[in-house]
Write a protein that holds these residues in place. Structure first.
Motif, PDB file in Angstrom:
ATOM      1  N   SER A 374       0.639  -1.157   0.036  1.00 14.71           N
ATOM      2  CA  SER A 374       0.059  -0.152   0.001  1.00 14.71           C
ATOM      3  C   SER A 374       0.929   1.133   0.139  1.00 14.71           C
ATOM      4  O   SER A 374       1.771   1.520   0.676  1.00 14.71           O
ATOM      5  CB  SER A 374      -0.939   0.186   1.231  1.00 14.71           C
ATOM      6  OG  SER A 374      -1.601   1.079   1.075  1.00 14.71           O
ATOM      7  N   ARG A 375       0.268   2.436  -0.756  1.00 16.09           N
ATOM      8  CA  ARG A 375       0.956   3.574  -0.634  1.00 16.09           C
ATOM      9  C   ARG A 375       0.234   4.870   0.123  1.00 16.09           C
ATOM     10  O   ARG A 375       0.802   5.557  -0.001  1.00 16.09           O
ATOM     11  CB  ARG A 375       1.373   3.920  -2.202  1.00 16.09           C
ATOM     12  CG  ARG A 375       2.138   3.168  -3.028  1.00 16.09           C
ATOM     13  CD  ARG A 375       2.175   3.610  -4.332  1.00 16.09           C
ATOM     14  NE  ARG A 375       2.662   4.957  -4.459  1.00 16.09           N
ATOM     15  CZ  ARG A 375       1.865   6.054  -5.371  1.00 16.09           C
ATOM     16  NH1 ARG A 375       0.636   5.468  -5.829  1.00 16.09           N
ATOM     17  NH2 ARG A 375       2.272   7.098  -5.224  1.00 16.09           N
ATOM     18  N   ASP A 376      -0.971   4.304   0.386  1.00 14.11           N
ATOM     19  CA  ASP A 376      -1.731   5.170   1.236  1.00 14.11           C
ATOM     20  C   ASP A 376      -1.008   5.718   2.640  1.00 14.11           C
ATOM     21  O   ASP A 376      -0.672   5.055   3.027  1.00 14.11           O
ATOM     22  CB  ASP A 376      -3.255   4.501   1.439  1.00 14.11           C
ATOM     23  CG  ASP A 376      -3.881   3.921   0.304  1.00 14.11           C
ATOM     24  OD1 ASP A 376      -3.659   4.461  -0.950  1.00 14.11           O
ATOM     25  OD2 ASP A 376      -4.747   3.018   0.261  1.00 14.11           O
ATOM     26  N   VAL A 377      -1.614   6.865   2.540  1.00 19.42           N
ATOM     27  CA  VAL A 377      -1.245   7.671   3.890  1.00 19.42           C
ATOM     28  C   VAL A 377      -2.608   8.448   4.107  1.00 19.42           C
ATOM     29  O   VAL A 377      -3.170   9.152   3.599  1.00 19.42           O
ATOM     30  CB  VAL A 377      -0.128   8.620   3.471  1.00 19.42           C
ATOM     31  CG1 VAL A 377       0.290   9.297   4.905  1.00 19.42           C
ATOM     32  CG2 VAL A 377       0.987   8.063   2.890  1.00 19.42           C
ATOM     33  N   TRP A 387     -10.359  11.348   9.834  1.00 17.43           N
ATOM     34  CA  TRP A 387      -9.310  10.871   9.169  1.00 17.43           C
ATOM     35  C   TRP A 387      -9.502  11.719   7.677  1.00 17.43           C
ATOM     36  O   TRP A 387     -10.332  11.575   7.008  1.00 17.43           O
ATOM     37  CB  TRP A 387      -9.471   9.437   8.831  1.00 17.43           C
ATOM     38  CG  TRP A 387      -8.890   8.885  10.323  1.00 17.43           C
ATOM     39  CD1 TRP A 387     -10.206   8.483  11.096  1.00 17.43           C
ATOM     40  CD2 TRP A 387      -7.646   8.379  10.615  1.00 17.43           C
ATOM     41  NE1 TRP A 387      -8.939   7.856  12.275  1.00 17.43           N
ATOM     42  CE2 TRP A 387      -7.862   7.884  12.094  1.00 17.43           C
ATOM     43  CE3 TRP A 387      -6.353   8.656  10.416  1.00 17.43           C
ATOM     44  CZ2 TRP A 387      -6.877   7.426  12.751  1.00 17.43           C
ATOM     45  CZ3 TRP A 387      -5.350   7.955  10.956  1.00 17.43           C
ATOM     46  CH2 TRP A 387      -5.443   7.423  12.441  1.00 17.43           C
ATOM     47  N   ILE A 388      -8.252  12.041   7.106  1.00 14.41           N
ATOM     48  CA  ILE A 388      -7.931  12.741   5.954  1.00 14.41           C
ATOM     49  C   ILE A 388      -6.919  12.190   5.282  1.00 14.41           C
ATOM     50  O   ILE A 388      -5.699  11.719   5.615  1.00 14.41           O
ATOM     51  CB  ILE A 388      -7.670  14.263   5.935  1.00 14.41           C
ATOM     52  CG1 ILE A 388      -8.987  14.945   7.050  1.00 14.41           C
ATOM     53  CG2 ILE A 388      -7.804  14.923   4.827  1.00 14.41           C
ATOM     54  CD1 ILE A 388      -8.455  16.554   7.295  1.00 14.41           C
ATOM     55  N   ARG A 389      -7.259  11.696   3.848  1.00 16.65           N
ATOM     56  CA  ARG A 389      -6.255  11.040   2.987  1.00 16.65           C
ATOM     57  C   ARG A 389      -5.196  12.097   2.546  1.00 16.65           C
ATOM     58  O   ARG A 389      -5.612  13.428   2.138  1.00 16.65           O
ATOM     59  CB  ARG A 389      -6.789  10.620   1.624  1.00 16.65           C
ATOM     60  CG  ARG A 389      -5.763   9.551   1.008  1.00 16.65           C
ATOM     61  CD  ARG A 389      -6.475   9.120  -0.450  1.00 16.65           C
ATOM     62  NE  ARG A 389      -7.567   8.148  -0.174  1.00 16.65           N
ATOM     63  CZ  ARG A 389      -7.346   6.926  -0.098  1.00 16.65           C
ATOM     64  NH1 ARG A 389      -6.077   6.429  -0.232  1.00 16.65           N
ATOM     65  NH2 ARG A 389      -8.466   6.215   0.126  1.00 16.65           N
ATOM     66  N   VAL A 390      -3.728  11.978   2.798  1.00 15.37           N
ATOM     67  CA  VAL A 390      -2.924  12.947   2.265  1.00 15.37           C
ATOM     68  C   VAL A 390      -2.074  12.322   1.224  1.00 15.37           C
ATOM     69  O   VAL A 390      -2.498  11.209   0.803  1.00 15.37           O
ATOM     70  CB  VAL A 390      -1.972  13.599   3.487  1.00 15.37           C
ATOM     71  CG1 VAL A 390      -2.787  14.073   4.510  1.00 15.37           C
ATOM     72  CG2 VAL A 390      -1.468  12.254   4.241  1.00 15.37           C
TER      73      VAL A 390
END
Length: 548
Positions: A374-377, A387-390
């Motif tokens: 995963s590359r998600d942050v 929660w906010i995706r950055v």
């Protein structure tokens, strides 16, 4: 006429009478044999004492039987020595010993006011007194002098009931001067609780510097925001700026400048003329600026929030699984060590992942990567509880670690499903961007990572599935380069590192010990044995400051 009370005699008794010549025999009576009709214990109750005292007061007003005159401020008060001695050990010592006053008709007493003496004597002769805001101080001092404890305590209780923002500091000083610990404690608690209002009154401006320090240094100071404390200090300084300017740094040491709002800090604090001309305060200003950039990475006595602000340092647990090999959990919870309570936060998005990395950035939380590739942050916003995706990682990874150094986040090493990674990425929250930095000298997964003394330390980890590393890799962000430092005494993976007071502590994983590393001296020491090996969990812990 003589009244004889006794038992009635019957005829047989009267028939046998003693001869007058026969001497009477006296028999001892058993008092226990007397029945209840033989004795009557009578008491008129408190009314008797009150009536006697009332009569003495009438005698005093009429100057009957008075044997001493008390002179106060030229005003004469005729009294009875016996009454004064019965109520006051002060007068008892004066009149009952071989003092000059025990023989003189006129006794002069200094240091008290005539009005207070009048109220005091009214209490002595009646047991009653009217305490007012005008006479309470003098009446208290008079009762203290004459050692009338009940009246003294009544005055103290009256003062306690009169507390308000405009007088609590003066009453506090009065209580300290007379060793009234309970009243002084009550005044201090009231001033701490109502500090914002207290600081607006004139009494506040008359505080000594040590008294002001005692208030603003307290964690119990009740203020909604730290700006209130700063404004109170500056108001006190400006009241007598010529003499109080040298005390500014001494006071600002207790103002939690890092917790001021950044805009307020720049416009009001740095823009203040006195502060601009006070070089001794520059270090405190620099500390506040660094905190606005680095957040909890920088710690000092001034970065700890006061209890009244509604913020508390908590431990946050992110994710986890219900059992080994079980389902991953979405829960995010925080624990307050002060109250011992757990509270739920917003659930973690995409919780089906595992082996991700977590760290705290300023007062938010970052979660990156996770199995598989995963590359998600995601960033948890503590103010909004969402929660906010950055920005995503440049390279997907799991079994990696994240740490904060100088306000930036570093994602270190890990596994991409095929091999261990030596790559390191740096995240700048202001630009919302990840950039590659110099790779590590050795690729590892599940290492311990910590920022300390402006360097990033990667400790241990696993170069492959079967071996563990004991290497300590040190990254210098200024030169963008890595160096090897003294090896840790154990070769482990899945360990955890934290920095404290410029030292790094390593524990957890499959070790029973805690080790400490000193970056300045480049050596390790064994600290203590733990009870058992700490099996690594999928849940991650971070420390942050949260509104409670």
């Amino acid at each position: 006429m003589v009244l004889i009370l006794g038992r009635r005699m019957n005829r047989e008794d009267s028939a046998v009478r003693e001869s007058p010549a026969v001497k009477r025999k006296v028999l001892e009576m058993d008092t226990k044999a007397l029945n209840s009709h033989d004795v009557f214990d009578f008491s008129s109750g408190p009314c008797h004492a009150e009536s006697v005292l009332q009569m003495f007061n009438e005698f005093r007003d009429a100057r009957l039987f008075t044997d001493v005159v008390i002179s106060v401020e030229g005003r004469e008060f005729p009294c009875h020595r016996a009454v004064l001695s019965a109520c006051s050990s002060y007068f008892r010592a004066m009149f009952c010993n071989d003092h000059r006053e025990s023989h003189e008709m006129l006794v002069e007493i200094n240091g008290i006011r005539a009005e207070a003496m009048d109220a005091f004597l009214h209490y002595v002769y009646t047991g009653r007194v009217r305490i007012t805001t005008d006479n309470v101080q003098y009446l208290f001092e008079t009762s203290s002098l004459f050692q009338i404890t009940t009246l003294r305590d009544a005055c103290a209780k009256f003062l306690e009931d009169q507390l308000d923002p405009c007088n609590c500091l003066g009453i506090h000083r009065f209580a300290d001067a007379h060793s009234l610990k309970q009243l002084a404690s009550r005044c201090r608690a009231y001033a701490l609780q109502s500090f914002g209002d207290v600081a607006l009154h004139e009494e506040f401006l008359d505080l000594r510097v040590d008294e002001l320090e005692e208030y603003i240094a307290s964690d119990d100071l009740a203020v909604g925001k730290e700006e209130t404390v700063f404004e109170a200090v500056m108001r006190w300084v400006y009241h007598d700026v010529e003499h109080r300017r040298p005390m500014l740094r001494q006071l600002l040491l207790h103002v939690r400048l890092p917790l001021l709002h950044p805009n307020y800090f720049v416009q009001t604090v740095e823009g203040d003329q006195i502060i601009q001309n006070a070089p001794e305060c520059y270090q405190l200003l620099h500390e506040a600026r660094r905190y606005h950039v680095l957040g909890n990475e920088m710690m000092s006595p001034r970065t700890r929030p006061r209890r009244s602000t509604g913020f508390s340092e908590v431990i946050v647990v992110v994710g986890g699984c219900e059992r080994v090999g079980g389902f991953n959990l979405p829960y995010t919870e925080c624990y307050d060590p002060v109250t011992g309570e757990w509270k739920s936060l917003a659930k973690l998005p995409e919780f089906t992942k595992s082996e991700y990395a977590v760290c705290a950035l300023r007062n938010d939380i970052l979660v990156s990567g996770g199995r598989i590739n995963s590359r998600d942050v995601w960033m948890y916003n503590s103010q909004l509880n969402i929660w906010i995706r950055v920005a995503s990682l440049n390279k997907g990874r799991w079994r990696h670690k994240m740490a904060v150094l100088l306000g930036k986040v570093y994602a270190v090493g890990g596994f991409d499903g095929q091999s261990r990674l030596s790559s390191v990425e740096c995240y700048d929250s202001f630009s919302n961007r990840w950039t590659e930095v110099a790779p590590m000298k050795e690729a590892v997964s599940s290492p311990a990572v910590a920022g300390c003394v402006n360097k990033l330390f990667v400790i241990g980890g696993g170069p492959d599935d079967n071996t563990c590393s004991d290497k300590v890799q040190c990254y210098d962000p200024e030169s963008d380069s890595w160096l090897l430092r003294a090896n840790i005494p154990i070769a482990k993976r899945c360990i955890t590192a934290v920095s404290f007071n410029n030292l790094i502590y390593v524990s957890g994983g499959l070790t029973k010990s805690i080790y400490c590393y000193d970056p300045a001296e480049d050596y390790w020491i064994h600290v203590v044995h733990t009870f058992s090996k700490q099996v690594p969990l999928s849940a991650c812990w971070v420390r942050m400051r949260r509104l409670v």
